[in-house]
Design a protein around this motif. Sequence first.
Motif, PDB file in Angstrom:
ATOM      1  N   ILE A 239       0.784  -1.160   0.166  1.00 36.84           N
ATOM      2  CA  ILE A 239      -0.013  -0.031   0.031  1.00 36.84           C
ATOM      3  C   ILE A 239       0.825   1.259  -0.131  1.00 36.84           C
ATOM      4  N   ASN A 246      -1.753   7.016  -6.733  1.00 38.50           N
ATOM      5  CA  ASN A 246      -2.612   5.832  -6.781  1.00 38.50           C
ATOM      6  C   ASN A 246      -2.800   5.262  -5.401  1.00 38.50           C
ATOM      7  N   LYS A 247      -4.284   5.697  -5.399  1.00 43.30           N
ATOM      8  CA  LYS A 247      -4.893   5.209  -3.993  1.00 43.30           C
ATOM      9  C   LYS A 247      -5.400   3.751  -4.010  1.00 43.30           C
ATOM     10  N   VAL A 248      -4.763   2.910  -3.553  1.00 43.91           N
ATOM     11  CA  VAL A 248      -5.075   1.395  -3.435  1.00 43.91           C
ATOM     12  C   VAL A 248      -5.749   1.021  -1.956  1.00 43.91           C
ATOM     13  N   SER A 249      -6.598   0.502  -1.860  1.00 42.36           N
ATOM     14  CA  SER A 249      -7.241  -0.127  -0.515  1.00 42.36           C
ATOM     15  C   SER A 249      -6.256  -1.252  -0.342  1.00 42.36           C
ATOM     16  N   PHE A 251      -7.927  -4.120   0.938  1.00 41.32           N
ATOM     17  CA  PHE A 251      -8.485  -4.973   0.614  1.00 41.32           C
ATOM     18  C   PHE A 251      -8.288  -5.445  -0.998  1.00 41.32           C
ATOM     19  N   THR A 252      -8.050  -4.482  -1.851  1.00 42.98           N
ATOM     20  CA  THR A 252      -7.540  -4.728  -3.172  1.00 42.98           C
ATOM     21  C   THR A 252      -6.316  -5.194  -3.227  1.00 42.98           C
ATOM     22  N   VAL A 253      -5.287  -4.996  -2.442  1.00 45.79           N
ATOM     23  CA  VAL A 253      -4.014  -5.517  -2.463  1.00 45.79           C
ATOM     24  C   VAL A 253      -4.185  -7.097  -2.152  1.00 45.79           C
ATOM     25  N   LYS A 255      -6.851  -9.078  -2.354  1.00 45.98           N
ATOM     26  CA  LYS A 255      -7.503  -9.563  -3.473  1.00 45.98           C
ATOM     27  C   LYS A 255      -6.558  -9.944  -4.490  1.00 45.98           C
ATOM     28  N   GLU A 256      -5.634  -8.974  -5.007  1.00 45.25           N
ATOM     29  CA  GLU A 256      -4.776  -9.272  -6.213  1.00 45.25           C
ATOM     30  C   GLU A 256      -3.829 -10.148  -5.872  1.00 45.25           C
ATOM     31  N   LYS A 259      -5.076 -13.777  -5.830  1.00 49.55           N
ATOM     32  CA  LYS A 259      -5.444 -14.218  -7.088  1.00 49.55           C
ATOM     33  C   LYS A 259      -4.355 -14.599  -8.021  1.00 49.55           C
ATOM     34  N   ASN A 260      -3.344 -13.419  -8.040  1.00 52.14           N
ATOM     35  CA  ASN A 260      -2.036 -13.635  -8.838  1.00 52.14           C
ATOM     36  C   ASN A 260      -0.772 -14.330  -8.275  1.00 52.14           C
TER      37      ASN A 260
END
Length: 299
Positions: A239, A246-249, A251-253, A255-256, A259-260
């Motif tokens: 983060i 680039n504002k990323v949460s 939870f997004t971090v 999830k990605e 997934k990846n």
Amino acid sequence: MSPTLNVKGSDSGAARILGSGASGIAELVLFHPVDTIAKRLMSNKSKVSLSTLSPIIFKEYATAPLGRRLLSLFPGLGYAAGYKVTQRIYKYGGQPWFNDILSKNYKDSFTNTFGERKGKMMMQATAGSLTGIGEVVLLPLDALKIKRQVNPEAFRGRGVVRIFLEEGTTLYRGWGWTMARNAPGSFALFGASAVTKEYVFGIQDYHKATWGQNFVASVAGAVASITVAAPLDTIKTRIQNANFENKVSGFTVVKELLKNEGPTALFKGLTPKILVVGPKLVFSYTLAQSLIPWFSKYV
């Protein structure tokens, strides 16, 4: 009735500041390059192999002469100095203060719940957890240090004052994840250290521990702390190392990442952190535990 905050501990405030501050300075001089390597490994999203290790660690200086490569591991030293020394003063000097407050106001509650010995250790661990949560106020300095280590282009020639004025609360990005990491991490650090002194060495007064006993207790605390906090530390680092805009949460971090890279990616960098960052924590914590009682003799 509100708890009493003005408490006098076994060590003076000056001794706690001097002892913890000295440990922070010594740690910074010896271990800043190690911290840079760990942060760059945690921020790397591709698979690590022998062929990619050097570019990940040294970035554009991967093919430069050895001396230049080593110097490239000292980015953000000014930010690191401001953050690390302040953090160590707060963490190692603040935890005893929180412990004094708990002992003054809630000792009977801890004793009745856990027993005398375990109650004393739980107060140490809880004081550590409270200290870790409050450490979030230092997050801007930590964010600037990490960006300088792994994403220097985010600065674009701007100075510290300009960044603070322009970015404002953006520097507190990831504060929730930082608190979520620090609470169990600091609980484990001070708790495991107290357990080691109490049960392994049978020490009643932790201030009377020798350098060797402080070292062993610090090893136990450091390994426990790093392992418990590893997943949240990886999230917090990703983060913070993104560009300012680039504002990323969190939870997004997560999830990605899942997934990846899979769930094991949450523990990326754990082995090098235990092997090389662990000694950094052991070094500073041992030094602080030993220097604070020593300074108390004179101030």
